[in-house]
Design a protein around this motif. Structure first.
Motif, PDB file in Angstrom:
ATOM      1  N   ALA A  23       0.837  -1.207   0.000  1.00  0.00           N
ATOM      2  CA  ALA A  23       0.000   0.000   0.000  1.00  0.00           C
ATOM      3  C   ALA A  23       0.872   1.258   0.000  1.00  0.00           C
ATOM      4  CB  ALA A  23      -0.935  -0.005   1.207  1.00  0.00           C
ATOM      5  N   GLU A  24       1.934   1.263   0.809  1.00  0.00           N
ATOM      6  CA  GLU A  24       2.818   2.428   0.887  1.00  0.00           C
ATOM      7  C   GLU A  24       3.522   2.710  -0.432  1.00  0.00           C
ATOM      8  OE1 GLU A  24       5.601   2.211   4.173  1.00  0.00           O
ATOM      9  OE2 GLU A  24       4.032   1.354   5.447  1.00  0.00           O
ATOM     10  N   TYR A  25       3.884   1.651  -1.141  1.00  0.00           N
ATOM     11  CA  TYR A  25       4.638   1.792  -2.388  1.00  0.00           C
ATOM     12  C   TYR A  25       3.772   1.541  -3.623  1.00  0.00           C
ATOM     13  CZ  TYR A  25       8.997   2.106   0.235  1.00  0.00           C
ATOM     14  OH  TYR A  25      10.013   2.505   1.068  1.00  0.00           O
ATOM     15  N   ALA A  26       2.467   1.687  -3.475  1.00  0.00           N
ATOM     16  CA  ALA A  26       1.568   1.487  -4.619  1.00  0.00           C
ATOM     17  C   ALA A  26       1.975   2.437  -5.743  1.00  0.00           C
ATOM     18  CB  ALA A  26       0.128   1.748  -4.204  1.00  0.00           C
ATOM     19  N   GLY A  27       2.145   1.899  -6.922  1.00  0.00           N
ATOM     20  CA  GLY A  27       2.550   2.723  -8.062  1.00  0.00           C
ATOM     21  C   GLY A  27       4.042   2.995  -8.126  1.00  0.00           C
ATOM     22  N   ALA A  28       4.809   2.445  -7.183  1.00  0.00           N
ATOM     23  CA  ALA A  28       6.258   2.657  -7.162  1.00  0.00           C
ATOM     24  C   ALA A  28       6.981   1.337  -6.894  1.00  0.00           C
ATOM     25  CB  ALA A  28       6.619   3.698  -6.104  1.00  0.00           C
ATOM     26  N   PRO A  29       6.805   0.339  -7.776  1.00  0.00           N
ATOM     27  CA  PRO A  29       7.397  -0.978  -7.513  1.00  0.00           C
ATOM     28  C   PRO A  29       8.919  -0.965  -7.498  1.00  0.00           C
ATOM     29  CG  PRO A  29       6.491  -0.891  -9.731  1.00  0.00           C
ATOM     30  CD  PRO A  29       6.059   0.367  -9.039  1.00  0.00           C
ATOM     31  N   VAL A  30       9.553  -0.082  -8.246  1.00  0.00           N
ATOM     32  CA  VAL A  30      11.017  -0.020  -8.243  1.00  0.00           C
ATOM     33  C   VAL A  30      11.505   0.498  -6.894  1.00  0.00           C
ATOM     34  CG1 VAL A  30      13.038   1.055  -9.310  1.00  0.00           C
ATOM     35  CG2 VAL A  30      11.167   0.219 -10.743  1.00  0.00           C
ATOM     36  N   SER A  31      10.833   1.494  -6.352  1.00  0.00           N
ATOM     37  CA  SER A  31      11.204   2.014  -5.035  1.00  0.00           C
ATOM     38  C   SER A  31      11.045   0.944  -3.961  1.00  0.00           C
ATOM     39  CB  SER A  31      10.361   3.245  -4.682  1.00  0.00           C
ATOM     40  OG  SER A  31      10.621   4.290  -5.577  1.00  0.00           O
ATOM     41  N   LEU A  32       9.971   0.171  -4.050  1.00  0.00           N
ATOM     42  CA  LEU A  32       9.773  -0.927  -3.101  1.00  0.00           C
ATOM     43  C   LEU A  32      10.899  -1.944  -3.228  1.00  0.00           C
ATOM     44  CD1 LEU A  32       8.196  -2.520  -0.985  1.00  0.00           C
ATOM     45  CD2 LEU A  32       6.775  -3.429  -2.841  1.00  0.00           C
ATOM     46  N   ALA A  33      11.251  -2.290  -4.448  1.00  0.00           N
ATOM     47  CA  ALA A  33      12.331  -3.262  -4.669  1.00  0.00           C
ATOM     48  C   ALA A  33      13.660  -2.738  -4.127  1.00  0.00           C
ATOM     49  CB  ALA A  33      12.455  -3.587  -6.151  1.00  0.00           C
ATOM     50  N   LEU A  34      13.930  -1.459  -4.315  1.00  0.00           N
ATOM     51  CA  LEU A  34      15.175  -0.878  -3.789  1.00  0.00           C
ATOM     52  C   LEU A  34      15.187  -0.921  -2.261  1.00  0.00           C
ATOM     53  CD1 LEU A  34      15.629   2.152  -6.193  1.00  0.00           C
ATOM     54  CD2 LEU A  34      17.064   0.103  -6.054  1.00  0.00           C
ATOM     55  N   TYR A  35      14.087  -0.554  -1.639  1.00  0.00           N
ATOM     56  CA  TYR A  35      13.995  -0.592  -0.179  1.00  0.00           C
ATOM     57  C   TYR A  35      14.213  -2.013   0.336  1.00  0.00           C
ATOM     58  CZ  TYR A  35      11.939  -0.739   4.455  1.00  0.00           C
ATOM     59  OH  TYR A  35      11.731  -0.968   5.788  1.00  0.00           O
ATOM     60  N   LEU A  36      13.524  -2.969  -0.284  1.00  0.00           N
ATOM     61  CA  LEU A  36      13.657  -4.357   0.150  1.00  0.00           C
ATOM     62  C   LEU A  36      15.054  -4.896  -0.120  1.00  0.00           C
ATOM     63  CD1 LEU A  36      10.183  -5.684  -0.994  1.00  0.00           C
ATOM     64  CD2 LEU A  36      10.943  -5.264   1.361  1.00  0.00           C
ATOM     65  N   GLY A  37      15.688  -4.426  -1.186  1.00  0.00           N
ATOM     66  CA  GLY A  37      17.060  -4.829  -1.478  1.00  0.00           C
ATOM     67  C   GLY A  37      18.019  -4.376  -0.392  1.00  0.00           C
ATOM     68  N   VAL A  38      17.833  -3.156   0.082  1.00  0.00           N
ATOM     69  CA  VAL A  38      18.663  -2.650   1.182  1.00  0.00           C
ATOM     70  C   VAL A  38      18.450  -3.498   2.431  1.00  0.00           C
ATOM     71  CG1 VAL A  38      18.974  -0.691   2.753  1.00  0.00           C
ATOM     72  CG2 VAL A  38      18.824  -0.293   0.302  1.00  0.00           C
ATOM     73  N   CYS A  39      17.185  -3.835   2.716  1.00  0.00           N
ATOM     74  CA  CYS A  39      16.885  -4.689   3.873  1.00  0.00           C
ATOM     75  C   CYS A  39      17.528  -6.063   3.715  1.00  0.00           C
ATOM     76  CB  CYS A  39      15.376  -4.827   4.045  1.00  0.00           C
ATOM     77  SG  CYS A  39      14.540  -3.306   4.524  1.00  0.00           S
ATOM     78  N   LEU A  40      17.484  -6.604   2.498  1.00  0.00           N
ATOM     79  CA  LEU A  40      18.091  -7.905   2.222  1.00  0.00           C
ATOM     80  C   LEU A  40      19.585  -7.883   2.507  1.00  0.00           C
ATOM     81  CD1 LEU A  40      18.188 -10.782   0.973  1.00  0.00           C
ATOM     82  CD2 LEU A  40      18.390  -9.675  -1.245  1.00  0.00           C
ATOM     83  N   VAL A  41      20.271  -6.847   2.064  1.00  0.00           N
ATOM     84  CA  VAL A  41      21.715  -6.741   2.292  1.00  0.00           C
ATOM     85  C   VAL A  41      22.002  -6.667   3.789  1.00  0.00           C
ATOM     86  CG1 VAL A  41      23.729  -5.255   1.969  1.00  0.00           C
ATOM     87  CG2 VAL A  41      22.224  -5.758   0.033  1.00  0.00           C
ATOM     88  N   GLN A  42      21.231  -5.848   4.510  1.00  0.00           N
ATOM     89  CA  GLN A  42      21.435  -5.744   5.961  1.00  0.00           C
ATOM     90  C   GLN A  42      21.188  -7.088   6.645  1.00  0.00           C
ATOM     91  OE1 GLN A  42      18.909  -2.042   6.605  1.00  0.00           O
ATOM     92  NE2 GLN A  42      20.401  -1.900   8.270  1.00  0.00           N
ATOM     93  N   ALA A  43      20.112  -7.765   6.241  1.00  0.00           N
ATOM     94  CA  ALA A  43      19.786  -9.058   6.850  1.00  0.00           C
ATOM     95  C   ALA A  43      20.869 -10.091   6.558  1.00  0.00           C
ATOM     96  CB  ALA A  43      18.430  -9.548   6.347  1.00  0.00           C
ATOM     97  N   ALA A  44      21.416 -10.075   5.354  1.00  0.00           N
ATOM     98  CA  ALA A  44      22.490 -11.013   5.002  1.00  0.00           C
ATOM     99  C   ALA A  44      23.721 -10.766   5.859  1.00  0.00           C
ATOM    100  CB  ALA A  44      22.827 -10.886   3.517  1.00  0.00           C
ATOM    101  N   GLU A  45      23.980  -9.511   6.175  1.00  0.00           N
ATOM    102  CA  GLU A  45      25.117  -9.195   7.055  1.00  0.00           C
ATOM    103  C   GLU A  45      24.835  -9.627   8.488  1.00  0.00           C
ATOM    104  OE1 GLU A  45      25.820  -5.016   6.546  1.00  0.00           O
ATOM    105  OE2 GLU A  45      26.640  -5.278   4.539  1.00  0.00           O
ATOM    106  N   ASP A  46      23.584  -9.436   8.933  1.00  0.00           N
ATOM    107  CA  ASP A  46      23.216  -9.798  10.304  1.00  0.00           C
ATOM    108  C   ASP A  46      23.071 -11.304  10.506  1.00  0.00           C
ATOM    109  OD1 ASP A  46      23.134  -7.136  11.056  1.00  0.00           O
ATOM    110  OD2 ASP A  46      20.950  -6.959  10.824  1.00  0.00           O
ATOM    111  N   MET A  47      22.699 -12.015   9.436  1.00  0.00           N
ATOM    112  CA  MET A  47      22.445 -13.456   9.543  1.00  0.00           C
ATOM    113  C   MET A  47      23.247 -14.214   8.485  1.00  0.00           C
ATOM    114  SD  MET A  47      18.302 -13.381  10.177  1.00  0.00           S
ATOM    115  CE  MET A  47      17.933 -12.738   8.552  1.00  0.00           C
ATOM    116  N   PRO A  48      24.573 -14.253   8.626  1.00  0.00           N
ATOM    117  CA  PRO A  48      25.397 -14.889   7.594  1.00  0.00           C
ATOM    118  C   PRO A  48      25.136 -16.386   7.439  1.00  0.00           C
ATOM    119  CG  PRO A  48      26.728 -14.337   9.515  1.00  0.00           C
ATOM    120  CD  PRO A  48      25.374 -13.743   9.737  1.00  0.00           C
TER     121      PRO A  48
END
Length: 98
Positions: free
Chosen positions: A31-56
């Motif tokens: 809902a927050e990123y409705a109409g902005a799927p690239v922005s959502l993907a970028l945000y989630l990508g940043v979260c993915l990188v952080q999670a990969a660092e936190d949970m190797p």
């Protein structure tokens, strides 16, 4: 502000204790990123990188599915959002004004 934010470094949901992003947060993010799927993907990508660092120890494929895989749009939904350009017929077969 959502109560379903991530609790780091284990990336569980602060609202329901499920793995983050939980189903509730996924719905909120859509809902927050409705109409902005690239922005959502970028945000989630940043979260993915952080999670990969936190949970190797976590498998990369599982993290990808958890953080990014769910955000892909179903082709039917994507098709509905694609508007016909000027002079092209819309879904109803009528031409749009240019």
């Amino acid at each position: 502000m959502s109560t379903h934010g991530p609790v780091m470094p284990i990336w569980s949901c602060g609202g329901c204790d499920l793995p983050w992003p939980c189903p509730t947060r996924r719905q909120e993010l859509r809902a927050e990123y409705a109409g902005a799927p690239v922005s959502l993907a970028l945000y989630l990508g940043v979260c993915l990188v952080q999670a990969a660092e936190d949970m190797p120890w976590a498998p990369a494929g599982a993290l990808h599915r958890r953080f990014i895989g769910w955000a892909r749009q179903v082709p039917e939904v994507q098709e509905r959002r694609t508007a016909a350009g000027p002079g092209e017929p819309g879904r109803d077969g009528r031409h749009r004004a240019g």
